[in-house]
Design a protein around this motif. Structure first.
Motif, mmCIF file in Angstrom:
data_model
loop_
_atom_site.group_PDB
_atom_site.id
_atom_site.type_symbol
_atom_site.label_atom_id
_atom_site.label_comp_id
_atom_site.label_asym_id
_atom_site.label_seq_id
_atom_site.Cartn_x
_atom_site.Cartn_y
_atom_site.Cartn_z
ATOM 1 N N PHE A 65 -43.165 -24.302 7.143
ATOM 2 C CA PHE A 65 -42.535 -23.074 7.635
ATOM 3 C C PHE A 65 -43.487 -21.888 7.486
ATOM 4 N N LEU A 66 -44.107 -21.740 6.320
ATOM 5 C CA LEU A 66 -45.016 -20.616 6.087
ATOM 6 C C LEU A 66 -46.232 -20.688 6.999
ATOM 7 N N ARG A 67 -46.735 -21.909 7.222
ATOM 8 C CA ARG A 67 -47.880 -22.058 8.135
ATOM 9 C C ARG A 67 -47.473 -21.756 9.574
ATOM 10 N N ALA A 68 -46.355 -22.328 10.004
ATOM 11 C CA ALA A 68 -45.914 -22.157 11.390
ATOM 12 C C ALA A 68 -45.623 -20.693 11.706
ATOM 13 N N GLU A 69 -45.118 -19.966 10.714
ATOM 14 C CA GLU A 69 -44.792 -18.550 10.924
ATOM 15 C C GLU A 69 -45.988 -17.637 10.685
ATOM 16 N N ARG A 70 -47.139 -18.233 10.362
ATOM 17 C CA ARG A 70 -48.383 -17.467 10.164
ATOM 18 C C ARG A 70 -48.209 -16.368 9.115
ATOM 19 N N VAL A 71 -47.560 -16.725 8.026
ATOM 20 C CA VAL A 71 -47.316 -15.756 6.950
ATOM 21 C C VAL A 71 -48.635 -15.410 6.268
ATOM 22 N N GLU A 72 -48.885 -14.109 6.115
ATOM 23 C CA GLU A 72 -50.122 -13.629 5.519
ATOM 24 C C GLU A 72 -49.945 -13.151 4.082
ATOM 25 N N VAL A 73 -48.712 -12.836 3.700
ATOM 26 C CA VAL A 73 -48.444 -12.381 2.341
ATOM 27 C C VAL A 73 -46.978 -12.679 2.021
ATOM 28 N N ILE A 74 -46.698 -12.959 0.739
ATOM 29 C CA ILE A 74 -45.332 -13.201 0.295
ATOM 30 C C ILE A 74 -44.947 -12.099 -0.685
ATOM 31 N N LEU A 75 -43.789 -11.494 -0.470
ATOM 32 C CA LEU A 75 -43.226 -10.527 -1.410
ATOM 33 C C LEU A 75 -41.984 -11.158 -2.015
ATOM 34 N N ALA A 76 -42.075 -11.515 -3.292
ATOM 35 C CA ALA A 76 -40.946 -12.133 -3.989
ATOM 36 C C ALA A 76 -40.105 -11.032 -4.623
ATOM 37 N N GLU A 77 -38.882 -10.878 -4.130
ATOM 38 C CA GLU A 77 -37.967 -9.894 -4.687
ATOM 39 C C GLU A 77 -37.359 -10.492 -5.961
ATOM 40 N N PHE A 78 -37.746 -9.955 -7.107
ATOM 41 C CA PHE A 78 -37.365 -10.426 -8.441
ATOM 42 C C PHE A 78 -38.427 -11.414 -8.952
ATOM 43 N N GLY A 79 -38.753 -11.262 -10.220
ATOM 44 C CA GLY A 79 -39.759 -12.117 -10.834
ATOM 45 C C GLY A 79 -39.386 -13.577 -10.829
ATOM 46 N N THR A 80 -38.091 -13.865 -10.929
ATOM 47 C CA THR A 80 -37.665 -15.260 -10.949
ATOM 48 C C THR A 80 -37.914 -15.957 -9.622
ATOM 49 N N GLN A 81 -37.912 -15.225 -8.525
ATOM 50 C CA GLN A 81 -38.254 -15.826 -7.235
ATOM 51 C C GLN A 81 -39.751 -16.117 -7.156
ATOM 52 N N ALA A 82 -40.547 -15.239 -7.742
ATOM 53 C CA ALA A 82 -41.994 -15.473 -7.748
ATOM 54 C C ALA A 82 -42.333 -16.740 -8.521
ATOM 55 N N LEU A 83 -41.581 -17.019 -9.592
ATOM 56 C CA LEU A 83 -41.815 -18.244 -10.355
ATOM 57 C C LEU A 83 -41.752 -19.472 -9.459
ATOM 58 N N ALA A 84 -40.785 -19.479 -8.553
ATOM 59 C CA ALA A 84 -40.569 -20.646 -7.703
ATOM 60 C C ALA A 84 -41.660 -20.816 -6.646
ATOM 61 N N LEU A 85 -42.282 -19.708 -6.236
ATOM 62 C CA LEU A 85 -43.156 -19.771 -5.061
ATOM 63 C C LEU A 85 -44.643 -19.599 -5.349
ATOM 64 N N ALA A 86 -45.002 -19.059 -6.520
ATOM 65 C CA ALA A 86 -46.408 -18.734 -6.759
ATOM 66 C C ALA A 86 -47.340 -19.938 -6.655
ATOM 67 N N PRO A 87 -47.025 -21.093 -7.257
ATOM 68 C CA PRO A 87 -47.967 -22.220 -7.141
ATOM 69 C C PRO A 87 -48.194 -22.676 -5.703
ATOM 70 N N LEU A 88 -47.127 -22.743 -4.921
ATOM 71 C CA LEU A 88 -47.278 -23.137 -3.520
ATOM 72 C C LEU A 88 -48.083 -22.093 -2.756
ATOM 73 N N ALA A 89 -47.799 -20.806 -2.998
ATOM 74 C CA ALA A 89 -48.554 -19.745 -2.331
ATOM 75 C C ALA A 89 -50.044 -19.881 -2.637
ATOM 76 N N ASN A 90 -50.371 -20.166 -3.892
ATOM 77 C CA ASN A 90 -51.786 -20.350 -4.260
ATOM 78 C C ASN A 90 -52.395 -21.530 -3.520
ATOM 79 N N ASP A 91 -51.662 -22.635 -3.442
ATOM 80 C CA ASP A 91 -52.181 -23.822 -2.755
ATOM 81 C C ASP A 91 -52.427 -23.540 -1.275
#
Length: 379
Positions: free
Chosen positions: A90-116
């Motif tokens: 989904f992130l690749r298909a939508e050509r996402v260039e940056v992720i803004l995680a609203e709340f630190g707990t959401q960032a926990l879930a997504l940071a490793p994938l975002a890095n990869d």
């Protein structure tokens, strides 16, 4: 720049700060990654829902993946297997260039994938995520592990950044950017003398029973004074009962949960905004309440507490009055002092001017975009 807005629930009417980012960040070039979807989709943006029903393979892998993620990331919230692959696609298909995680707990879930995926990710801390959650040792450890994976962090108040730092959670690219308010829509109107408003959930953190008692005690000799409550929650019925017990049922109105436009219209004609915020027993605090920023923009004189980021908004004696948390007698005196101000219109005008200078959400949104762009340019 195309951004993914990551939030726990979509759509939540009261989360005006999240909704504004969805609608307007980088000109509205956004997609949504949500933990849950409640069926209400006013923005019609591409949407990915993370918490899907696990298939047989997912259930079989759950114990191993949960244990692995706890060891590596101190959290089991991370997507894995088919869900992780679907989110990555989904992130690749939508050509996402940056992720803004609203709340630190959401960032926990997504940071490793975002890095990869080599997608920069930022986290916005807003209240519970940098107060109540920090009481958990596993969250403190998870946040510390997460910080190097983030491109930057943003907080609605200096108070929350200090909370994080006290728990050993810091980032070199940290910024204070309040959620802000649309100062073009929230404007002063003709104020009804003696009118008071309290907005928020009827929960311990908002101390609605203290607000109610102080209003009644401060206005015993002001029979024309009125208090409107907007919101619902577990303390709503006890508040109704207390108003009756205090003989104030005819001067206090409970409107329940209402749309944002209802609150805006009330603020326009309200003279005093009351909010006795406290730190809840579980450690939950405010960040910097949006309702107070809106009240200031509407030219309301605010009576509140020295809690979380509230002193960063209210200049004591100039735009409002503050007391210590749980100081019920002091709050009563503060309500009385607000209603006794010799030049209330001048104080209201100062509150409006501060809102325009500090909390114009167009300027704050532009500041957030600048932080993101400058960070990515430096990388």
């Amino acid at each position: 720049m195309r951004a993914a807005i990551a939030t726990s629930d979509y759509h939540v009417m009261g989360e005006t700060f999240v909704n504004r980012h969805i609608a307007h960040l980088f000109g509205g070039d956004t997609v949504i990654v949500a933990g849950r979807f409640n069926g209400d989709d006013p923005y019609q943006k591409p949407l990915f829902v993370r918490r899907r029903r696990l298939g047989v393979a997912g259930l079989a892998a759950l114990p191993v993946m949960a244990a692995r993620n706890r060891i590596l990331h101190a959290t089991s919230r991370l997507p894995y297997g088919a869900d992780r692959r679907a989110l990555a696609e989904f992130l690749r298909a939508e050509r996402v260039e940056v992720i803004l995680a609203e709340f630190g707990t959401q960032a926990l879930a997504l940071a490793p994938l975002a890095n990869d995926l080599q997608i920069p990710i930022f986290s916005y801390f807003r209240g519970t995520d940098a107060s109540k959650q920090l009481r958990l040792a596993r969250i403190r450890r998870a946040y510390r592990l997460m910080m190097p994976r983030l491109a930057g962090i943003v907080s609605v108040s200096r108070f929350l950044l200090d909370n994080l730092a006290a728990a050993g959670v810091t980032h070199p690219n940290a910024h204070v950017i309040p959620s802000g308010v649309d100062v073009r829509r929230f404007r002063p109107g003709d104020k009804a003398p003696g009118s008071c408003l309290a907005v928020g959930r009827f929960v311990e953190k908002k101390a609605p029973l203290t607000t109610l008692r102080s209003f009644v005690e401060a206005t015993r000799d002001r029979p024309a004074a009125r208090l409107d409550f907007v919101g619902d929650g577990p303390l709503l019925e006890p508040a109704r009962a207390l108003a009756a017990d205090l003989g104030a049922a005819d001067r206090v109105r409970f409107h329940g949960a209402q749309p944002h436009a209802f609150v805006r219209d009330r603020l326009e004609t309200t003279q005093f905004f009351l909010q006795h915020s406290v730190t809840a027993a579980d450690g939950n605090t405010e960040g910097l309440p949006t309702a107070i920023q809106e009240a200031m923009a509407a030219g309301c004189i605010t009576v509140s507490t020295r809690h979380a980021g509230i002193p960063e908004a209210i200049d004591e004696g100039e735009t409002g009055f503050l007391v210590d948390e749980r100081d019920a007698a002091g709050f009563t005196r503060a309500v009385d002092a607000a209603m006794s101000v010799s030049d209330a219109p001048a104080m209201a005008a100062r509150a409006r001017a501060v809102a325009e200078a500090r909390f114009d959400n167009d300027r704050l949104l532009a500041r957030l975009e600048t932080v993101i762009r400058d960070t990515l340019a430096a990388r």
